[in-house]
Design a protein around this motif. Sequence first.
Motif, PDB file in Angstrom:
ATOM      1  N   SER A 105       0.836  -1.182   0.000  1.00  0.00           N
ATOM      2  CA  SER A 105       0.000   0.000   0.000  1.00  0.00           C
ATOM      3  C   SER A 105       0.882   1.246   0.000  1.00  0.00           C
ATOM      4  CB  SER A 105      -0.920   0.009   1.224  1.00  0.00           C
ATOM      5  OG  SER A 105      -1.726   1.164   1.246  1.00  0.00           O
ATOM      6  N   ILE A 106       1.043   1.841  -1.165  1.00  0.00           N
ATOM      7  CA  ILE A 106       1.922   2.992  -1.315  1.00  0.00           C
ATOM      8  C   ILE A 106       1.147   4.122  -1.976  1.00  0.00           C
ATOM      9  CG2 ILE A 106       4.018   3.894  -2.370  1.00  0.00           C
ATOM     10  CD1 ILE A 106       5.059   0.992  -2.451  1.00  0.00           C
ATOM     11  N   LEU A 107       1.127   5.277  -1.317  1.00  0.00           N
ATOM     12  CA  LEU A 107       0.468   6.433  -1.908  1.00  0.00           C
ATOM     13  C   LEU A 107       1.488   7.285  -2.675  1.00  0.00           C
ATOM     14  CD1 LEU A 107      -2.153   8.059  -2.181  1.00  0.00           C
ATOM     15  CD2 LEU A 107      -1.480   9.301  -0.110  1.00  0.00           C
ATOM     16  N   VAL A 108       2.578   7.562  -1.999  1.00  0.00           N
ATOM     17  CA  VAL A 108       3.621   8.392  -2.604  1.00  0.00           C
ATOM     18  C   VAL A 108       4.985   7.845  -2.173  1.00  0.00           C
ATOM     19  CG1 VAL A 108       4.677  10.685  -2.691  1.00  0.00           C
ATOM     20  CG2 VAL A 108       2.189  10.467  -2.599  1.00  0.00           C
ATOM     21  N   ILE A 109       5.890   7.773  -3.130  1.00  0.00           N
ATOM     22  CA  ILE A 109       7.277   7.451  -2.802  1.00  0.00           C
ATOM     23  C   ILE A 109       8.077   8.742  -2.828  1.00  0.00           C
ATOM     24  CG2 ILE A 109       9.369   6.316  -3.596  1.00  0.00           C
ATOM     25  CD1 ILE A 109       7.712   3.975  -4.476  1.00  0.00           C
ATOM     26  N   ASN A 110       8.647   9.094  -1.690  1.00  0.00           N
ATOM     27  CA  ASN A 110       9.434  10.317  -1.620  1.00  0.00           C
ATOM     28  C   ASN A 110      10.829  10.121  -2.202  1.00  0.00           C
ATOM     29  OD1 ASN A 110       7.494  11.986  -0.337  1.00  0.00           O
ATOM     30  ND2 ASN A 110       7.937  11.002   1.616  1.00  0.00           N
ATOM     31  N   ARG A 111      11.431   9.025  -1.899  1.00  0.00           N
ATOM     32  CA  ARG A 111      12.759   8.734  -2.412  1.00  0.00           C
ATOM     33  C   ARG A 111      12.990   7.239  -2.373  1.00  0.00           C
ATOM     34  NH1 ARG A 111      13.905  10.679   2.805  1.00  0.00           N
ATOM     35  NH2 ARG A 111      14.876   9.061   4.108  1.00  0.00           N
ATOM     36  N   MET A 112      13.884   6.796  -3.224  1.00  0.00           N
ATOM     37  CA  MET A 112      14.343   5.411  -3.210  1.00  0.00           C
ATOM     38  C   MET A 112      15.847   5.440  -3.354  1.00  0.00           C
ATOM     39  SD  MET A 112      11.592   3.233  -5.483  1.00  0.00           S
ATOM     40  CE  MET A 112      12.047   1.644  -4.752  1.00  0.00           C
ATOM     41  N   GLY A 113      16.495   4.465  -2.776  1.00  0.00           N
ATOM     42  CA  GLY A 113      17.948   4.478  -2.856  1.00  0.00           C
ATOM     43  C   GLY A 113      18.562   3.136  -2.541  1.00  0.00           C
ATOM     44  N   TRP A 114      19.849   3.091  -2.758  1.00  0.00           N
ATOM     45  CA  TRP A 114      20.652   1.924  -2.452  1.00  0.00           C
ATOM     46  C   TRP A 114      21.687   2.285  -1.394  1.00  0.00           C
ATOM     47  CZ3 TRP A 114      19.355  -2.718  -4.366  1.00  0.00           C
ATOM     48  CH2 TRP A 114      18.557  -2.758  -5.517  1.00  0.00           C
ATOM     49  N   TYR A 115      21.801   1.409  -0.432  1.00  0.00           N
ATOM     50  CA  TYR A 115      22.834   1.502   0.585  1.00  0.00           C
ATOM     51  C   TYR A 115      23.660   0.228   0.513  1.00  0.00           C
ATOM     52  CZ  TYR A 115      20.418   5.433   2.796  1.00  0.00           C
ATOM     53  OH  TYR A 115      19.846   6.652   3.054  1.00  0.00           O
ATOM     54  N   ARG A 116      24.837   0.267   1.103  1.00  0.00           N
ATOM     55  CA  ARG A 116      25.641  -0.947   1.167  1.00  0.00           C
ATOM     56  C   ARG A 116      26.372  -1.020   2.501  1.00  0.00           C
ATOM     57  NH1 ARG A 116      30.244   0.499  -3.418  1.00  0.00           N
ATOM     58  NH2 ARG A 116      31.388   2.075  -2.205  1.00  0.00           N
ATOM     59  N   GLN A 117      26.672  -2.251   2.867  1.00  0.00           N
ATOM     60  CA  GLN A 117      27.400  -2.474   4.107  1.00  0.00           C
ATOM     61  C   GLN A 117      28.428  -3.565   3.878  1.00  0.00           C
ATOM     62  OE1 GLN A 117      24.973  -3.319   7.553  1.00  0.00           O
ATOM     63  NE2 GLN A 117      26.600  -2.674   8.933  1.00  0.00           N
ATOM     64  N   ALA A 118      29.680  -3.181   4.012  1.00  0.00           N
ATOM     65  CA  ALA A 118      30.783  -4.129   3.905  1.00  0.00           C
ATOM     66  C   ALA A 118      31.091  -4.690   5.290  1.00  0.00           C
ATOM     67  CB  ALA A 118      32.002  -3.436   3.317  1.00  0.00           C
ATOM     68  N   PRO A 119      31.715  -5.855   5.359  1.00  0.00           N
ATOM     69  CA  PRO A 119      32.034  -6.446   6.666  1.00  0.00           C
ATOM     70  C   PRO A 119      32.850  -5.493   7.529  1.00  0.00           C
ATOM     71  CG  PRO A 119      32.376  -8.040   4.923  1.00  0.00           C
ATOM     72  CD  PRO A 119      32.094  -6.731   4.247  1.00  0.00           C
ATOM     73  N   GLY A 120      32.399  -5.307   8.750  1.00  0.00           N
ATOM     74  CA  GLY A 120      33.109  -4.462   9.689  1.00  0.00           C
ATOM     75  C   GLY A 120      32.933  -2.974   9.470  1.00  0.00           C
ATOM     76  N   LYS A 121      32.070  -2.614   8.533  1.00  0.00           N
ATOM     77  CA  LYS A 121      31.864  -1.193   8.246  1.00  0.00           C
ATOM     78  C   LYS A 121      30.399  -0.821   8.451  1.00  0.00           C
ATOM     79  CE  LYS A 121      35.663  -0.588   4.988  1.00  0.00           C
ATOM     80  NZ  LYS A 121      36.058  -0.050   3.642  1.00  0.00           N
ATOM     81  N   GLN A 122      30.172   0.471   8.573  1.00  0.00           N
ATOM     82  CA  GLN A 122      28.802   0.962   8.718  1.00  0.00           C
ATOM     83  C   GLN A 122      28.100   0.982   7.366  1.00  0.00           C
ATOM     84  OE1 GLN A 122      29.140   4.807  10.656  1.00  0.00           O
ATOM     85  NE2 GLN A 122      28.776   3.874  12.656  1.00  0.00           N
ATOM     86  N   ARG A 123      26.798   0.902   7.438  1.00  0.00           N
ATOM     87  CA  ARG A 123      26.011   1.008   6.214  1.00  0.00           C
ATOM     88  C   ARG A 123      26.153   2.424   5.660  1.00  0.00           C
ATOM     89  NH1 ARG A 123      19.992  -1.426   6.195  1.00  0.00           N
ATOM     90  NH2 ARG A 123      21.257  -3.133   7.045  1.00  0.00           N
ATOM     91  N   GLU A 124      26.330   2.510   4.353  1.00  0.00           N
ATOM     92  CA  GLU A 124      26.522   3.815   3.725  1.00  0.00           C
ATOM     93  C   GLU A 124      25.625   3.966   2.515  1.00  0.00           C
ATOM     94  OE1 GLU A 124      30.500   4.251   2.229  1.00  0.00           O
ATOM     95  OE2 GLU A 124      30.332   2.549   0.883  1.00  0.00           O
ATOM     96  N   LEU A 125      25.286   5.219   2.240  1.00  0.00           N
ATOM     97  CA  LEU A 125      24.497   5.521   1.058  1.00  0.00           C
ATOM     98  C   LEU A 125      25.357   5.337  -0.186  1.00  0.00           C
ATOM     99  CD1 LEU A 125      21.906   6.713  -0.285  1.00  0.00           C
ATOM    100  CD2 LEU A 125      23.008   8.956  -0.047  1.00  0.00           C
ATOM    101  N   VAL A 126      24.800   4.622  -1.156  1.00  0.00           N
ATOM    102  CA  VAL A 126      25.454   4.489  -2.458  1.00  0.00           C
ATOM    103  C   VAL A 126      24.893   5.530  -3.414  1.00  0.00           C
ATOM    104  CG1 VAL A 126      25.853   2.976  -4.435  1.00  0.00           C
ATOM    105  CG2 VAL A 126      25.832   2.023  -2.104  1.00  0.00           C
ATOM    106  N   ALA A 127      23.585   5.551  -3.535  1.00  0.00           N
ATOM    107  CA  ALA A 127      22.914   6.505  -4.411  1.00  0.00           C
ATOM    108  C   ALA A 127      21.434   6.530  -4.065  1.00  0.00           C
ATOM    109  CB  ALA A 127      23.093   6.124  -5.879  1.00  0.00           C
TER     110      ALA A 127
END
Length: 120
Positions: free
Chosen positions: A26-48
């Motif tokens: 149930s989605i009315l509006v999508i404000n944004r969509m994106g990709w994040y990534r998390q490498a071993p031992g690292k924090q999750r980061e925004l890709v795009a």
Amino acid sequence: VQLQASGGGLVQAGGSLSLSCVASGSILVINRMGWYRQAPGKQRELVANILRGDRTNYADSVKGRFTISRDNAKNTLYLQMNSLKPEDTAVYYCNTNAIRAWGDAGMDYWGKGTQVTVSS
């Protein structure tokens, strides 16, 4: 809201991979969509990410190599990854900020990650 990502895998350095993510529910509006990534031992980061109006943002580390796009009619997000490097190896997560009903605030939703491994 459910997010289903696909397209990860193993590729040699310099190769390409394409990720996709379908948002459903149930989605009315999508404000944004994106990709994040998390490498071993690292924090999750925004890709795009891609905002309403198709404005895009990229991490400096992927600029010129990755391209994010979106099919609004299908609520589908894509990430074309070219010239991949071993340091791109990570679990990639799809994210969306969506509004489900008028008057509601946007909420963040996450998909299960998909593994991208780049061998040297």
